[in-house]
Design a protein around this motif. Structure first.
Motif, PDB file in Angstrom:
ATOM      1  N   SER A 194      -1.750  -9.305 -88.441  1.00 45.53           N
ATOM      2  CA  SER A 194      -1.076 -10.181 -89.774  1.00 45.53           C
ATOM      3  C   SER A 194      -2.128 -11.543 -89.535  1.00 45.53           C
ATOM      4  O   SER A 194      -2.326 -12.290 -90.904  1.00 45.53           O
ATOM      5  CB  SER A 194      -0.251 -10.549 -88.987  1.00 45.53           C
ATOM      6  N   SER A 195      -4.012 -10.884 -89.533  1.00 47.65           N
ATOM      7  CA  SER A 195      -4.931 -11.467 -90.813  1.00 47.65           C
ATOM      8  C   SER A 195      -6.281 -10.749 -91.681  1.00 47.65           C
ATOM      9  O   SER A 195      -6.321  -9.479 -91.011  1.00 47.65           O
ATOM     10  CB  SER A 195      -5.709 -11.824 -89.589  1.00 47.65           C
ATOM     11  N   TYR A 196      -6.215 -11.354 -92.401  1.00 48.12           N
ATOM     12  CA  TYR A 196      -8.292 -10.501 -92.537  1.00 48.12           C
ATOM     13  C   TYR A 196      -8.524 -12.159 -93.521  1.00 48.12           C
ATOM     14  O   TYR A 196      -8.025 -12.567 -93.574  1.00 48.12           O
ATOM     15  CB  TYR A 196      -7.474 -10.324 -94.454  1.00 48.12           C
ATOM     16  N   GLY A 197      -9.675 -11.667 -92.778  1.00 52.30           N
ATOM     17  CA  GLY A 197     -11.290 -12.399 -93.581  1.00 52.30           C
ATOM     18  C   GLY A 197     -12.491 -11.719 -93.872  1.00 52.30           C
ATOM     19  O   GLY A 197     -12.510 -10.201 -93.935  1.00 52.30           O
TER      20      GLY A 197
ATOM     21  N   GLY B  16       3.560 -17.435 -97.388  1.00 47.05           N
ATOM     22  CA  GLY B  16       2.258 -17.793 -97.328  1.00 47.05           C
ATOM     23  C   GLY B  16       1.506 -17.383 -96.538  1.00 47.05           C
ATOM     24  O   GLY B  16       1.718 -16.791 -95.504  1.00 47.05           O
ATOM     25  N   PHE B  17      -0.059 -17.789 -96.775  1.00 45.33           N
ATOM     26  CA  PHE B  17      -0.996 -17.876 -95.797  1.00 45.33           C
ATOM     27  C   PHE B  17      -1.498 -18.878 -94.550  1.00 45.33           C
ATOM     28  O   PHE B  17      -2.448 -19.782 -96.000  1.00 45.33           O
ATOM     29  CB  PHE B  17      -2.138 -16.533 -96.375  1.00 45.33           C
ATOM     30  N   ASN B  18      -1.678 -19.175 -94.510  1.00 43.43           N
ATOM     31  CA  ASN B  18      -2.780 -19.614 -93.959  1.00 43.43           C
ATOM     32  C   ASN B  18      -4.502 -19.260 -93.380  1.00 43.43           C
ATOM     33  O   ASN B  18      -4.615 -18.715 -93.235  1.00 43.43           O
ATOM     34  CB  ASN B  18      -2.624 -20.314 -91.892  1.00 43.43           C
ATOM     35  N   VAL B  19      -4.738 -20.189 -94.808  1.00 41.09           N
ATOM     36  CA  VAL B  19      -6.538 -19.998 -95.032  1.00 41.09           C
ATOM     37  C   VAL B  19      -7.466 -20.707 -93.733  1.00 41.09           C
ATOM     38  O   VAL B  19      -7.609 -21.787 -94.425  1.00 41.09           O
ATOM     39  CB  VAL B  19      -6.253 -19.533 -95.732  1.00 41.09           C
ATOM     40  N   SER B  20      -8.542 -20.331 -93.818  1.00 40.63           N
ATOM     41  CA  SER B  20      -9.163 -21.221 -93.385  1.00 40.63           C
ATOM     42  C   SER B  20     -11.018 -20.847 -93.672  1.00 40.63           C
ATOM     43  O   SER B  20     -11.546 -19.590 -93.840  1.00 40.63           O
ATOM     44  CB  SER B  20      -9.451 -20.719 -91.255  1.00 40.63           C
ATOM     45  N   ILE B  21     -11.007 -21.517 -94.871  1.00 37.70           N
ATOM     46  CA  ILE B  21     -12.827 -21.143 -95.320  1.00 37.70           C
ATOM     47  C   ILE B  21     -14.354 -22.529 -95.388  1.00 37.70           C
ATOM     48  O   ILE B  21     -14.200 -23.154 -94.511  1.00 37.70           O
ATOM     49  CB  ILE B  21     -12.357 -21.493 -96.414  1.00 37.70           C
TER      50      ILE B  21
ATOM     51  N   GLN C 239     -18.201  -2.459 -92.731  1.00 32.65           N
ATOM     52  CA  GLN C 239     -18.776  -3.244 -91.945  1.00 32.65           C
ATOM     53  C   GLN C 239     -18.869  -4.449 -92.145  1.00 32.65           C
ATOM     54  O   GLN C 239     -19.885  -4.236 -92.350  1.00 32.65           O
ATOM     55  CB  GLN C 239     -18.769  -2.099 -91.291  1.00 32.65           C
ATOM     56  N   GLY C 240     -18.297  -5.452 -91.051  1.00 35.68           N
ATOM     57  CA  GLY C 240     -19.527  -6.459 -90.921  1.00 35.68           C
ATOM     58  C   GLY C 240     -18.673  -7.533 -92.167  1.00 35.68           C
ATOM     59  O   GLY C 240     -19.443  -8.939 -91.721  1.00 35.68           O
ATOM     60  N   ILE C 241     -18.738  -7.622 -93.268  1.00 35.30           N
ATOM     61  CA  ILE C 241     -17.953  -7.941 -94.619  1.00 35.30           C
ATOM     62  C   ILE C 241     -16.463  -8.607 -94.117  1.00 35.30           C
ATOM     63  O   ILE C 241     -15.778  -9.459 -93.802  1.00 35.30           O
ATOM     64  CB  ILE C 241     -18.545  -7.524 -95.499  1.00 35.30           C
ATOM     65  N   GLU C 242     -15.993  -7.834 -93.703  1.00 35.36           N
ATOM     66  CA  GLU C 242     -13.872  -8.105 -93.725  1.00 35.36           C
ATOM     67  C   GLU C 242     -13.943  -7.685 -91.933  1.00 35.36           C
ATOM     68  O   GLU C 242     -14.524  -6.549 -91.695  1.00 35.36           O
ATOM     69  CB  GLU C 242     -13.265  -6.668 -94.325  1.00 35.36           C
ATOM     70  N   SER C 243     -13.301  -8.677 -91.610  1.00 39.86           N
ATOM     71  CA  SER C 243     -11.937  -7.735 -90.445  1.00 39.86           C
ATOM     72  C   SER C 243     -10.348  -8.128 -90.174  1.00 39.86           C
ATOM     73  O   SER C 243      -9.887  -8.662 -91.677  1.00 39.86           O
ATOM     74  CB  SER C 243     -12.656  -9.312 -89.944  1.00 39.86           C
TER      75      SER C 243
ATOM     76  N   ASN D  58     -11.116 -16.748 -93.260  1.00 44.84           N
ATOM     77  CA  ASN D  58      -9.969 -15.760 -92.928  1.00 44.84           C
ATOM     78  C   ASN D  58      -8.924 -16.602 -93.335  1.00 44.84           C
ATOM     79  O   ASN D  58      -8.171 -16.877 -93.426  1.00 44.84           O
ATOM     80  CB  ASN D  58     -10.327 -16.071 -91.181  1.00 44.84           C
ATOM     81  N   ALA D  59      -7.590 -15.610 -93.082  1.00 45.95           N
ATOM     82  CA  ALA D  59      -6.616 -15.952 -93.825  1.00 45.95           C
ATOM     83  C   ALA D  59      -5.642 -14.545 -92.714  1.00 45.95           C
ATOM     84  O   ALA D  59      -5.219 -13.842 -92.255  1.00 45.95           O
ATOM     85  CB  ALA D  59      -6.199 -14.770 -95.090  1.00 45.95           C
TER      86      ALA D  59
END
Length: 463
Positions: free
Chosen positions: A223-226, A253-258, A215-219, A244-245
């Motif tokens: 269809s997404s994970y961050g 693939g994954f669209n990833v924002s960093i 909690q607070g670290i992962e979301s 966030n991917a």
């Protein structure tokens, strides 16, 4: 693979071979991924290479349409435990900043000369050329996909000044960075597409992670994970960020924002994100080996990946808290640890105020009595001992944890599998594995080498 296999894969644009080989066209001087949408050239005009570096050193330049720098990194020979594989792992995990050939050879326990010989034999290029090709290919990816200015891209790819970057880029690709860059410079988030060889069993990865969510670290979305992350620099300090991917199965693939404090570390962080999703796995090769072990084919979960932890330390803390308790109880303990010791900052959203947390560092855990954890004192002592070890020996092998009281082979192997992406971990002492073996005693794990980690997860999936 033989010539007929290469030809069939490229003519069918089979995504399962993306990253396993590259197609070079003699008449145009361009090399492509096997999934390139361009009209396939005649076979007599085609040359095949197992790596992009081999194509580059042979004088071919990367295709602007299929962009070979975006191919998943999983050459056909990568399943074997070789010195070159270990060398590539170090290069891709640590990035290009301050990398020296002599130090790389020393880590591998061999001479510089022998390292060069192995690279020439297996990759067709020298270690120095291979590293520079990876720098240029990553730079090309950033030039195509991000709004970063050219000087920051040069910095992120390990170049100390823009002039050296421009010279190297033009020499290898025949184009300047300005020729490639089309997006306007802005403060927009860094966005990258990270590809894989299908199939990817997203539902399995999603469900495994959901049950263990921090909690607070992962979301986690449909269809997404961050998650947030910290990165230990060579100076001994941490930089922070989050990503966030979004899974795009139609794009393989994954669209990833960093978001990251310092773009200098963008390459190793992007490689760590690939490790979290296990995007470099050659699934076809892995699954055929698992079936050879006697695992019933009708029970095989197609496209299983190893859900990675951000670091071996994080995986080790998870494993220790999971000793002799359920997964749910272990996750509750982990979240309590994060709430008490993790760095945090408020973040605003449209509907509610949330707090973003980071996983506690070894220094933060070793400096606590852990009185807030309702676990035996012996287990608290083990957590503190591991944190103390990792704070003073951040780069030492995980197997040395066995010297610490309270840490046994299962904990070490779990950390190697999920924290180091070790593909060949067989958790034979695990209760779930033992139950599965009672049902299918004919399974011979030795026959699944070097992919026993995937056999482990398939066995868990049978319960």
């Amino acid at each position: 693979m033989n010539i007929e296999d290469y030809q069939q894969a490229r003519l069918s644009r089979d995504p399962r071979f993306d990253g396993i080989f590259f197609t070079a066209v003699k008449t145009t001087g361009i090399f492509c991924r096997p999934v390139c949408p361009a009209t396939p050239p005649k076979e007599q005009n085609v040359e095949y290479f197992e790596t992009a570096s081999e194509a580059l050193v042979s004088g071919y330049r990367p295709c602007l349409r299929c962009r070979p720098e975006s191919a998943p990194f999983s050459p056909a020979w990568s399943g074997t435990e070789t010195t070159v594989k270990r060398a590539l792992s170090i290069i891709h995990q640590n990035g290009f900043n301050g990398l020296k050939l002599s130090e790389l050879a020393e880590k591998l326990g061999i001479t510089d000369r022998y390292l060069r010989k192995l690279f020439e034999q297996q990759l067709g290029v020298s270690p120095k050329s291979y590293v520079q090709h990876q720098q240029i290919l990553f730079a090309k990816s950033l030039l195509h996909q991000t709004h970063l200015p050219i000087n920051q891209i040069a910095y992120a790819c390990g170049f100390n000044n823009v002039r050296r970057f421009n010279d190297a880029f033009k020499r290898i690709t025949t184009k300047t960075p300005s020729d490639i860059k089309k997006l306007q410079v802005s403060d927009a988030p860094i966005r990258l597409q990270m590809n894989y060889q299908p199939p990817f069993n997203w539902q399995h990865w999603h469900d495994f992670s959901e049950f263990r969510l921090m909690q607070g670290i992962e979301s986690l979305g449909t269809s997404s994970y961050g998650r947030t992350f910290s990165w230990l620099t060579e100076q001994g300090n941490y930089i922070k960020g989050w990503f966030n991917a979004v899974h795009r199965p139609d794009k393989q693939g994954f669209n990833v924002s960093i978001n990251i404090d310092d773009a200098k570390y963008l390459y190793p962080i992007s490689q760590k994100i690939r490790q979290v999703f296990d995007l470099n796995a050659n699934i076809g090769l892995i699954q055929s080996q698992i079936i050879k072990s006697g695992f019933p084919e009708n029970n095989l979960k197609q496209g299983i990946r190893i859900p990675g932890c951000w670091s071996p330390f994080e995986a080790g803390i998870r494993a220790i808290l999971g000793q002799q308790v359920s997964v749910k109880a272990a996750t509750n303990l982990l979240n309590t640890l994060i709430q008490h010791l993790g760095d945090h900052e408020p973040q605003s959203s449209e509907n509610e105020n949330k707090t973003r947390y980071w996983f506690p560092t070894p220094k933060q855990i070793k400096g606590s009595t852990l009185a807030f954890l309702k676990i035996p004192q012996a287990r608290k002592d083990t957590l503190i001992a591991l944190a103390t070890w990792c704070d003073t020996h951040p780069n030492d092998p995980v197997e040395l944890w066995l010297e610490l009281k309270g840490i046994g082979p299962w904990t070490v192997e779990y950390a190697q599998m999920r924290g180091e992406a070790n593909t060949d971990i067989w958790l034979e002492s695990d209760l779930g594995i033992q139950k599965a073996l009672d049902i299918f005693p004919e399974i011979d794990a030795e026959q699944a080498k070097p992919w026993r980690s995937y056999l482990t997860f398939n066995m868990w999936g049978m319960l």
